[in-house]
Scaffold this active site. Sequence first.
Site, PDB file in Angstrom:
ATOM      1  N   ARG A  40       0.933  -7.734   3.100  1.00  0.00           N
ATOM      2  CA  ARG A  40       0.631  -9.107   2.727  1.00  0.00           C
ATOM      3  C   ARG A  40      -0.878  -9.294   2.827  1.00  0.00           C
ATOM      4  NH1 ARG A  40       2.906 -12.483   8.063  1.00  0.00           N
ATOM      5  NH2 ARG A  40       1.373 -11.669   9.517  1.00  0.00           N
TER       6      ARG A  40
ATOM      7  N   CYS B  61      -8.843 -10.884  -2.215  1.00  0.00           N
ATOM      8  CA  CYS B  61     -10.278 -11.043  -1.975  1.00  0.00           C
ATOM      9  C   CYS B  61     -10.615 -12.519  -2.154  1.00  0.00           C
ATOM     10  CB  CYS B  61     -11.043 -10.192  -2.976  1.00  0.00           C
ATOM     11  SG  CYS B  61     -12.801 -10.587  -3.015  1.00  0.00           S
TER      12      CYS B  61
ATOM     13  N   GLU C 130      -2.574 -18.316   8.059  1.00  0.00           N
ATOM     14  CA  GLU C 130      -3.482 -17.534   8.915  1.00  0.00           C
ATOM     15  C   GLU C 130      -4.561 -16.818   8.097  1.00  0.00           C
ATOM     16  OE1 GLU C 130      -1.102 -14.942  11.370  1.00  0.00           O
ATOM     17  OE2 GLU C 130      -0.649 -16.533  12.764  1.00  0.00           O
TER      18      GLU C 130
ATOM     19  N   CYS D 132     -13.502  -8.838   3.028  1.00  0.00           N
ATOM     20  CA  CYS D 132     -13.705  -7.971   1.876  1.00  0.00           C
ATOM     21  C   CYS D 132     -15.184  -7.632   1.736  1.00  0.00           C
ATOM     22  CB  CYS D 132     -13.202  -8.658   0.606  1.00  0.00           C
ATOM     23  SG  CYS D 132     -13.349  -7.584  -0.834  1.00  0.00           S
TER      24      CYS D 132
ATOM     25  N   GLU E  21       3.666 -22.069  14.898  1.00  0.00           N
ATOM     26  CA  GLU E  21       4.523 -20.910  15.152  1.00  0.00           C
ATOM     27  C   GLU E  21       4.467 -20.550  16.624  1.00  0.00           C
ATOM     28  OE1 GLU E  21       3.365 -17.423  12.999  1.00  0.00           O
ATOM     29  OE2 GLU E  21       3.143 -18.472  11.101  1.00  0.00           O
TER      30      GLU E  21
ATOM     31  N   GLU F  22       9.405  -7.374   9.736  1.00  0.00           N
ATOM     32  CA  GLU F  22       9.584  -8.212  10.922  1.00  0.00           C
ATOM     33  C   GLU F  22      11.047  -8.345  11.330  1.00  0.00           C
ATOM     34  OE1 GLU F  22       5.502 -10.693  11.100  1.00  0.00           O
ATOM     35  OE2 GLU F  22       7.039 -11.567   9.806  1.00  0.00           O
ATOM     36  N   LYS F  23      11.857  -7.346  10.979  1.00  0.00           N
ATOM     37  CA  LYS F  23      13.286  -7.464  11.296  1.00  0.00           C
ATOM     38  C   LYS F  23      13.547  -7.381  12.794  1.00  0.00           C
ATOM     39  CE  LYS F  23      14.271  -2.626  10.061  1.00  0.00           C
ATOM     40  NZ  LYS F  23      12.861  -2.265   9.796  1.00  0.00           N
TER      41      LYS F  23
ATOM     42  N   HIS G 113      11.477  -8.903  14.924  1.00  0.00           N
ATOM     43  CA  HIS G 113      10.817 -10.093  15.489  1.00  0.00           C
ATOM     44  C   HIS G 113      11.879 -11.170  15.632  1.00  0.00           C
ATOM     45  CE1 HIS G 113       8.268 -13.616  15.813  1.00  0.00           C
ATOM     46  NE2 HIS G 113       7.183 -12.869  15.819  1.00  0.00           N
TER      47      HIS G 113
HETATM   48  C1  GAL Z   1       2.109 -14.800  12.398  1.00  0.00           C
HETATM   49  C2  GAL Z   1       2.409 -15.010  10.924  1.00  0.00           C
HETATM   50  C3  GAL Z   1       3.899 -15.036  10.650  1.00  0.00           C
HETATM   51  C4  GAL Z   1       4.573 -13.903  11.353  1.00  0.00           C
HETATM   52  C5  GAL Z   1       4.272 -13.997  12.830  1.00  0.00           C
HETATM   53  C6  GAL Z   1       4.942 -12.946  13.661  1.00  0.00           C
HETATM   54  O1  GAL Z   1       0.867 -14.221  12.550  1.00  0.00           O
HETATM   55  O2  GAL Z   1       1.832 -16.200  10.472  1.00  0.00           O
HETATM   56  O3  GAL Z   1       4.103 -14.948   9.261  1.00  0.00           O
HETATM   57  O4  GAL Z   1       4.108 -12.697  10.845  1.00  0.00           O
HETATM   58  O5  GAL Z   1       2.905 -13.880  13.032  1.00  0.00           O
HETATM   59  O6  GAL Z   1       4.625 -13.082  15.023  1.00  0.00           O
HETATM   60 ZN    ZN Z   2     -13.668  -8.634  -2.650  1.00  0.00          ZN
END
Ligand code: GAL
Ligand code: ZN
Length: 661
Positions: free
Chosen positions: A114, A118, A153, A158, A305, A353-354, A356
Amino acid sequence: MPALRDATRGRILFGGDYNPEQWPEETWADDVRLMKEAGVNSVTLGVFSWARLEPRPGARDFGWLDRLMDLLHAHGVGVVLATPTASPPPWMGSRHPETLPRDEHGQTVWWGSRQQFCASSPTYRAYAAAITEDLAARYGGHPALTMWHINNEYCTHCWCDETARHFRRWLAARYGTVEALNEAWGTAFWSQRYDAWDEIIPPRRAQYMRNPAQQLDFRRFTSDALLECYAAERDIVARHTPLVPVTTNFMPFWVGQDAWAWAGQEDVVSVDIYPDPKDPFGGQYNAMVGDMTRSQANGPWMVMEQAAGPVNWRGVNHPKPPGLNRLLSLQSVARGADAVCYFQWRQSRQGAEKFHSGMVSHAGEEGRTFREVKRIGAELARLGPEVAGARVAADVAVLHDWHAWWAGLQDGMPSREVAYPEVVRAWHRALWENGYAAGFAHPEHDLSGYRMVVVPQLYLLTDAAVENLAGYVAGGGTLVSGFLTGVADEDDRVRTGGMDVRLRELFGIRTLEEWWPLDKGETVACDGFDGTLWSEELEAEGGTEVVAAYRGGELAGLPAVLRRGRAWYVSTLPEPGALRELLGRAAAGAGVRPVVAGLPDLVEAVRRGELLFVLNHGRVPVTVELPDAAGPYRDVLTGAEVAGALELERFGVAVLREAGR
Ligand code: GAL
Ligand code: ZN
């Protein structure tokens, strides 16, 4: 201007990132049923949905999102709708390779994860603007919409040619002429003088140490370039929905963003907080992030989050023991959060992230994680009317500035062992353990509202900041500063004498001859404590009080901590108990008192509005003696009356209303 209260409307928002595109539609009905059970009133939708929304350039697939927006609305769940621009679809990199970032070595950063964009790419920006425009036009009037979440985030870097051109434009606006840039960057050193703008590049991989001022400006530029991306999307959604608040979620203490500058461009300041459940001071970390984010928001803020259980990006990923999720959630509310949200609603079965956690973990609705989530949801629903919108006052300000951090990150510093975030954390921990109400401020902010200001470390200080600190002390404030402060000016040009002369006068330092950094694990004996990380060869002015002297090593007999009136200077990092004691002395003189005196270790008291939160961060039960004068108290979560002693289980929390308030 819209604000968080327009989304909360007297409640505390509770919910999380919802990624239903990862699931068959049958699961959606189950999701809303469980959301209702858990008291979820808000989900963040669409954060990583770009490839689904725009499966090929210019195409649009909104049908699934229409159905979700309607479904959520029908179940009373509001939507924080994200622009999907943090993760461009593969077609973008494949058709427009110039949108892909290049690292310092010139290597391409590919799709397949992900954030492969740039920030300087006009092509990326055009696609991002177009999808944002269409989302805002389509859902701006939808009754489920409560807030906009721009990107996610922002953290990319770049070093490509497009970035080089953008960097030059940024530099031209800052310096006007190449001569002025040469002067600011000190390019007389090592034959680095530039003759024309076109010669200037981002600090790419080089043979040896790179120009520190160039690196500092590149960090400034990168933060600004990302901010431009944010502002462009914000302006689009704000044009469609001027009354809907806009946010983007910060990583706390993230090195890539000057969050003071960013916060000023947001209606809601939101942050992602992931303390390590194994860290015995995870509660202090959570408190520090809360203090920082509340200060940036200048009022209520949002936990965008957190994790209901383990994350999956640490070396070893520990789950949260029972009660810890609830404790940290209520701690954030105590410190001013009006929204407690998670990554993510339902734990994924595929993708990176399975492993997480989610609010609904793989263990399902019968699992412990979801049971605790339900309890938190119910308690926040009860707390909302009592506390939403209320403010948290702070007596002490911790000064923090990204530019000072960046400038200190250069190669060629006196020690590689000095990690700025750890120094800040050590100072905040001392304040936290002493039970003071603390916030954060920028060194150029108005400090007159604080009884005490602490500077853990600000290597770079502008003239305006130096004057601000001196003015604060002249106006009766108490200032306590750590080492390596006021060393450089805005261009990272050293102020000779080891520290700005105005600060030396303030602290009563006649000379600062040399820094004597300490090796990892090395300590230096001082009167009554050990210093770590750093020491300094100082000579005090006549009339300066030497609070503690060095007792060991080359500096034995010289001042370690000194003080002139209300200005204190600490030339080492005292071990935790000693820093706590030192700040306790300075605070007592400044009239700073703990929120509740005499609490056991790891028990925290925070006052928000009319409520007193008492939180046990310890892993064993405790008995807390509350001041009789303010009792009896009513626990607003249980309805019980509390007089005298309060029993708190491990990770226990009581939210109390004092008699007569
Ligand atoms: C954050 C992000 C989420 C997820 C999470 C996992 O940095 O915004 O999409 O990846 O971490 O802890
Ligand atoms: Zn660039």
